[in-house]
Design a protein around this motif. Structure first.
Motif, PDB file in Angstrom:
ATOM      1  N   PRO A 136       0.818  -1.223   0.000  1.00 61.36           N
ATOM      2  CA  PRO A 136       0.000   0.000   0.000  1.00 61.36           C
ATOM      3  C   PRO A 136       0.851   1.272   0.000  1.00 61.36           C
ATOM      4  N   LEU A 137       1.943   1.263   0.754  1.00 66.33           N
ATOM      5  CA  LEU A 137       2.812   2.443   0.791  1.00 66.33           C
ATOM      6  C   LEU A 137       3.539   2.637  -0.532  1.00 66.33           C
ATOM      7  N   LEU A 138       4.034   1.546  -1.098  1.00 66.25           N
ATOM      8  CA  LEU A 138       4.735   1.644  -2.378  1.00 66.25           C
ATOM      9  C   LEU A 138       3.789   2.070  -3.505  1.00 66.25           C
ATOM     10  N   ALA A 139       2.559   1.574  -3.471  1.00 67.55           N
ATOM     11  CA  ALA A 139       1.582   1.957  -4.501  1.00 67.55           C
ATOM     12  C   ALA A 139       1.252   3.446  -4.391  1.00 67.55           C
ATOM     13  N   PHE A 140       1.095   3.944  -3.180  1.00 73.90           N
ATOM     14  CA  PHE A 140       0.804   5.369  -2.999  1.00 73.90           C
ATOM     15  C   PHE A 140       1.981   6.216  -3.471  1.00 73.90           C
ATOM     16  N   LYS A 141       3.199   5.761  -3.153  1.00 73.93           N
ATOM     17  CA  LYS A 141       4.401   6.494  -3.581  1.00 73.93           C
ATOM     18  C   LYS A 141       4.479   6.532  -5.104  1.00 73.93           C
ATOM     19  N   GLU A 142       4.278   5.387  -5.751  1.00 78.87           N
ATOM     20  CA  GLU A 142       4.364   5.356  -7.212  1.00 78.87           C
ATOM     21  C   GLU A 142       3.216   6.112  -7.863  1.00 78.87           C
ATOM     22  N   LEU A 143       2.046   6.096  -7.246  1.00 78.18           N
ATOM     23  CA  LEU A 143       0.918   6.848  -7.794  1.00 78.18           C
ATOM     24  C   LEU A 143       1.166   8.349  -7.692  1.00 78.18           C
ATOM     25  N   SER A 144       1.733   8.783  -6.575  1.00 82.52           N
ATOM     26  CA  SER A 144       1.973  10.215  -6.401  1.00 82.52           C
ATOM     27  C   SER A 144       3.127  10.721  -7.271  1.00 82.52           C
ATOM     28  N   THR A 145       4.086   9.857  -7.598  1.00 79.65           N
ATOM     29  CA  THR A 145       5.197  10.286  -8.465  1.00 79.65           C
ATOM     30  C   THR A 145       4.910  10.055  -9.943  1.00 79.65           C
ATOM     31  N   GLY A 146       3.845   9.351 -10.273  1.00 81.71           N
ATOM     32  CA  GLY A 146       3.485   9.117 -11.664  1.00 81.71           C
ATOM     33  C   GLY A 146       4.117   7.881 -12.268  1.00 81.71           C
ATOM     34  N   GLN A 147       4.781   7.050 -11.475  1.00 79.67           N
ATOM     35  CA  GLN A 147       5.409   5.836 -11.996  1.00 79.67           C
ATOM     36  C   GLN A 147       4.402   4.707 -12.178  1.00 79.67           C
ATOM     37  N   LEU A 148       3.315   4.738 -11.455  1.00 80.65           N
ATOM     38  CA  LEU A 148       2.362   3.631 -11.477  1.00 80.65           C
ATOM     39  C   LEU A 148       1.496   3.631 -12.737  1.00 80.65           C
ATOM     40  N   THR A 149       1.201   4.803 -13.240  1.00 82.60           N
ATOM     41  CA  THR A 149       0.322   4.908 -14.405  1.00 82.60           C
ATOM     42  C   THR A 149       1.132   5.322 -15.638  1.00 82.60           C
ATOM     43  N   ALA A 150       0.634   4.951 -16.786  1.00 80.91           N
ATOM     44  CA  ALA A 150       1.288   5.313 -18.040  1.00 80.91           C
ATOM     45  C   ALA A 150       0.709   6.636 -18.544  1.00 80.91           C
ATOM     46  N   LYS A 151       1.542   7.389 -19.226  1.00 79.83           N
ATOM     47  CA  LYS A 151       1.090   8.657 -19.805  1.00 79.83           C
ATOM     48  C   LYS A 151       0.233   8.362 -21.036  1.00 79.83           C
ATOM     49  N   ASP A 152      -0.638   9.284 -21.391  1.00 82.38           N
ATOM     50  CA  ASP A 152      -1.513   9.085 -22.544  1.00 82.38           C
ATOM     51  C   ASP A 152      -0.721   8.901 -23.836  1.00 82.38           C
ATOM     52  N   SER A 153       0.429   9.536 -23.940  1.00 86.04           N
ATOM     53  CA  SER A 153       1.227   9.415 -25.160  1.00 86.04           C
ATOM     54  C   SER A 153       1.844   8.026 -25.307  1.00 86.04           C
ATOM     55  N   GLU A 154       1.951   7.258 -24.211  1.00 88.86           N
ATOM     56  CA  GLU A 154       2.533   5.920 -24.247  1.00 88.86           C
ATOM     57  C   GLU A 154       1.504   4.841 -24.585  1.00 88.86           C
ATOM     58  N   LEU A 155       0.233   5.177 -24.595  1.00 88.38           N
ATOM     59  CA  LEU A 155      -0.825   4.201 -24.852  1.00 88.38           C
ATOM     60  C   LEU A 155      -1.101   4.092 -26.334  1.00 88.38           C
ATOM     61  N   SER A 156      -1.291   2.885 -26.802  1.00 84.73           N
ATOM     62  CA  SER A 156      -1.637   2.708 -28.212  1.00 84.73           C
ATOM     63  C   SER A 156      -3.152   2.849 -28.368  1.00 84.73           C
ATOM     64  N   VAL A 157      -3.528   3.417 -29.481  1.00 80.28           N
ATOM     65  CA  VAL A 157      -4.936   3.681 -29.761  1.00 80.28           C
ATOM     66  C   VAL A 157      -5.332   2.861 -30.979  1.00 80.28           C
ATOM     67  N   SER A 158      -6.464   2.209 -30.896  1.00 82.18           N
ATOM     68  CA  SER A 158      -6.949   1.404 -32.015  1.00 82.18           C
ATOM     69  C   SER A 158      -7.299   2.319 -33.185  1.00 82.18           C
ATOM     70  N   PRO A 159      -6.990   1.913 -34.405  1.00 84.18           N
ATOM     71  CA  PRO A 159      -7.277   2.778 -35.558  1.00 84.18           C
ATOM     72  C   PRO A 159      -8.749   2.842 -35.923  1.00 84.18           C
ATOM     73  N   ARG A 160      -9.599   2.105 -35.270  1.00 85.73           N
ATOM     74  CA  ARG A 160     -11.025   2.110 -35.622  1.00 85.73           C
ATOM     75  C   ARG A 160     -11.638   3.421 -35.430  1.00 85.73           C
TER      76      ARG A 160
END
Length: 160
Positions: A136-160
């Motif tokens: 729980p502590l590590l998840a909160f730390k990574e969530l607050s620093t932005g390491q836990l989630t990916a940036k929108d530019s790193e996500l692939s988008v379906s061409p549909r």
């Protein structure tokens, strides 16, 4: 920060708009020892320890509905009966997930990551389990620093 503020605002609005539910005042449940349908079920049950003991315990402790079957009434004074098992499950599931995640992340830094996925590296696994205990502590730390989630530019988008 905006996301956290939005979530807090949403929770505040939700808690202020929901009327309080009262289950104690107009309940259809009665103690099982006073329910005619339950007493009929108990009298028609076969004789034996596996029928007599549970029926006697239900009659003394539980509430029955119109059908004569025992029901559990959800009340806030009994919320701890649900909260403790849920908390244990949530912590354990997070522990398993975080341990596996940290093992895979650490194994990708090795020279042959495929081998550490097939043949478990015991020292690395123990280190991952130790990290998993504090998930729980590590998840909160990574969530607050932005390491836990990916940036929108790193996500692939379906061409549909």
């Amino acid at each position: 920060m905006k996301t956290l503020l939005g979530i807090l605002l949403m929770i505040a609005i939700w808690l202020s708009c929901i009327p309080e539910a009262r289950a104690m005042g107009d309940t259809h449940l009665v103690p099982c020892q006073d329910s005619a349908a339950f007493i009929t079920r108990m009298e028609n049950a076969p004789e034996g320890y596996y029928f007599d003991q549970p029926y006697q315990a239900y009659a003394d402790n539980l509430l029955c509905g119109d059908d004569g079957l025992p029901h559990l009434q959800l009340r806030f004074d009994r919320a701890i009966d649900i909260a403790i098992p849920f908390g244990i499950f949530f912590y354990f599931a997070g522990f398993v997930g975080w341990s596996g995640r940290s093992y895979l992340i650490a194994s990708k830094r090795r020279s042959k990551p495929e081998e550490t996925e097939i043949f478990i590296d015991i020292p690395l696994a123990i280190q991952s389990f130790a990290k998993g205990l504090l998930w729980p502590l590590l998840a909160f730390k990574e969530l607050s620093t932005g390491q836990l989630t990916a940036k929108d530019s790193e996500l692939s988008v379906s061409p549909r």
